[in-house]
Design an enzyme around this catalytic site. Structure first.
Site, PDB file in Angstrom:
ATOM      1  CB  CYS A 148      42.293  39.620  50.731  1.00 58.10           C
ATOM      2  SG  CYS A 148      40.741  38.707  50.553  1.00 58.10           S
ATOM      3  CG  ASP A 165      41.400  35.211  46.938  1.00 62.79           C
ATOM      4  OD1 ASP A 165      42.104  34.326  46.408  1.00 62.79           O
ATOM      5  OD2 ASP A 165      40.347  35.624  46.430  1.00 62.79           O
ATOM      6  NE  ARG A 195      41.487  34.074  43.606  1.00 66.73           N
ATOM      7  CZ  ARG A 195      40.547  34.831  43.049  1.00 66.73           C
ATOM      8  NH1 ARG A 195      40.296  34.702  41.747  1.00 66.73           N
ATOM      9  NH2 ARG A 195      39.859  35.708  43.757  1.00 66.73           N
ATOM     10  CG  HIS A 205      42.547  40.302  45.868  1.00 66.84           C
ATOM     11  ND1 HIS A 205      41.777  39.481  45.073  1.00 66.84           N
ATOM     12  CD2 HIS A 205      42.191  40.031  47.146  1.00 66.84           C
ATOM     13  CE1 HIS A 205      40.987  38.730  45.837  1.00 66.84           C
ATOM     14  NE2 HIS A 205      41.209  39.045  47.102  1.00 66.84           N
ATOM     15  CB  CYS A 237      38.272  41.152  46.449  1.00 64.62           C
ATOM     16  SG  CYS A 237      38.090  40.833  48.222  1.00 64.62           S
TER      17      CYS A 237
END
Length: 212
Positions: free
Chosen positions: A42, A44, A46, A98, A101
């Site tokens: 992803c 993302d 993080r 994750h 999400c």
């Protein structure tokens, strides 16, 4: 949070530390890549997979997008996959979602966003509809979102196995092993998703020649 200038300053500091440990570090790094892993994750911010796995540069060939989707008409992804498999000959392909999400949450919330985001996430909404009974039987909203995250990874793994570049490699006997992960951002740990190998073989999703 770093500002822009701090990023550049941090880079210089990192370079100096690396060179103090190994004066040939960047010279060796520039000679080429031979990563054992293709990581499909992803976007993302993080989710730095090298940090989560304490890996050095050169370990992962990486493709990332919102909610780690695998589309057979995504030329960016297909080019990445083909290069990783045919040229780099990666040993493993990891599809990783994750928990927490944003893409999963947005799909679950009926994609009340722009038409582009809604279109991108519509396949996740379809997964949710297909597994409606299973998801509704879970006690909490958090459990439903976590399970939808896992189901999304499984769906993308199906797509990997259905692509001709992967099927051809499997049938020819030299192929990367495929894995599903969910990064648990609440604990920092990696959760392995079990792939129903034999069931998928019986349905023709995975070629019979594939062995873990």
């Amino acid at each position: 949070m770093q500002n822009y200038n701090e990023l550049l300053e941090a880079n210089l500091e990192w370079v100096e530390k690396r060179l103090d440990l190994d004066k040939d570090y960047f010279k060796n790094l520039s000679k080429g890549q031979n990563p054992p892993f293709l990581y499909i994750g992803c976007s993302d911010s993080r989710m730095p997979i090298d940090t989560f796995t304490q890996s050095e540069p050169g370990s992962f060939f990486i493709h990332r997008n919102i909610a780690n989707q695998v589309f057979s008409n995504d030329m960016n992804f297909l080019a990445t996959l083909e290069y990783a498999v045919e040229q780099l000959e990666v040993e493993h392909i990891i599809v990783s979602g994750h928990y927490e999400c944003g893409g999963i949450k947005t799909a679950h919330d009926k994609c009340r966003h722009s038409s582009i985001i809604s279109s991108w996430l519509m396949p996740i909404k379809k997964i949710e509809v297909e597994h409606k009974e299973e998801l509704e039987n879970l006690a909490t909203e958090q459990e439903r979102l976590d399970r939808l995250t896992e189901l999304n990874v499984l769906e993308q793994l199906k797509h990997i196995f259905e692509l001709s570049v992967i099927r051809n490699r499997i049938e020819n006997g030299k192929y990367p092993r495929v894995h599903g992960w969910v990064l648990d951002i609440r604990s920092g740990k990696i959760v392995e998703i079990e792939i129903p190998i034999e069931d998928w073989k019986s349905k023709g999703i995975i070629p019979k020649e594939y062995q873990v």
